[in-house]
Motif scaffolding. Structure first.
Motif, PDB file in Angstrom:
ATOM      1  N   UNK A 178      47.168  50.617  18.381  1.00 47.19           N
ATOM      2  CA  UNK A 178      45.770  49.810  18.808  1.00 47.19           C
ATOM      3  C   UNK A 178      46.204  48.541  19.311  1.00 47.19           C
ATOM      4  N   UNK A 179      47.142  47.748  18.682  1.00 50.88           N
ATOM      5  CA  UNK A 179      47.615  46.661  19.328  1.00 50.88           C
ATOM      6  C   UNK A 179      48.393  46.542  20.741  1.00 50.88           C
ATOM      7  N   UNK A 180      48.997  47.621  20.878  1.00 53.19           N
ATOM      8  CA  UNK A 180      49.640  47.851  22.139  1.00 53.19           C
ATOM      9  C   UNK A 180      48.392  48.019  23.326  1.00 53.19           C
TER      10      UNK A 180
ATOM     11  N   UNK B 293      54.026  44.714  24.992  1.00 52.86           N
ATOM     12  CA  UNK B 293      55.585  44.871  24.378  1.00 52.86           C
ATOM     13  C   UNK B 293      55.635  44.595  23.034  1.00 52.86           C
ATOM     14  N   UNK B 294      54.889  43.861  22.423  1.00 50.88           N
ATOM     15  CA  UNK B 294      54.981  43.128  21.038  1.00 50.88           C
ATOM     16  C   UNK B 294      54.447  44.509  20.321  1.00 50.88           C
ATOM     17  N   UNK B 295      53.451  45.039  20.592  1.00 48.42           N
ATOM     18  CA  UNK B 295      52.753  46.266  19.966  1.00 48.42           C
ATOM     19  C   UNK B 295      53.667  47.439  20.047  1.00 48.42           C
ATOM     20  N   UNK B 296      54.399  47.821  21.083  1.00 48.10           N
ATOM     21  CA  UNK B 296      55.317  48.953  21.192  1.00 48.10           C
ATOM     22  C   UNK B 296      56.630  48.672  20.545  1.00 48.10           C
TER      23      UNK B 296
ATOM     24  N   UNK C  29      60.108  49.856  15.730  1.00 50.10           N
ATOM     25  CA  UNK C  29      60.851  49.439  14.569  1.00 50.10           C
ATOM     26  C   UNK C  29      60.005  49.894  13.349  1.00 50.10           C
ATOM     27  N   UNK C  30      58.839  50.135  13.114  1.00 50.63           N
ATOM     28  CA  UNK C  30      58.178  50.408  12.030  1.00 50.63           C
ATOM     29  C   UNK C  30      58.586  52.146  11.712  1.00 50.63           C
ATOM     30  N   UNK C  31      58.285  52.935  12.841  1.00 48.49           N
ATOM     31  CA  UNK C  31      58.811  54.256  13.082  1.00 48.49           C
ATOM     32  C   UNK C  31      60.175  54.393  12.305  1.00 48.49           C
TER      33      UNK C  31
END
Length: 57
Positions: free
Chosen positions: A13-15, A42-45, A50-52
């Protein structure tokens, strides 16, 4: 949805918000808003990937 999927969905959603901000910047003809939108995208992706990666461990 389990908790892991919810966290990843919020990052997507952020992306998506970055895409919306970038498109708004293009239509408003403000280059700064466009670049901020690209930065949010780019920050959201990056956070999603990273979380994944951490959740797969």
């Amino acid at each position: 949805m389990n908790d892991e999927q919810k966290v990843l969905f919020k990052q997507l959603q952020l992306a998506g918000l970055g895409i919306v901000i970038g498109i708004f910047g293009l239509f408003a003809k403000h280059r700064a808003i466009f670049w901020i939108g690209i930065g949010v995208l780019v920050w959201g992706i990056a956070r999603f990937l990273l979380i994944r990666h951490f959740l797969s461990r």
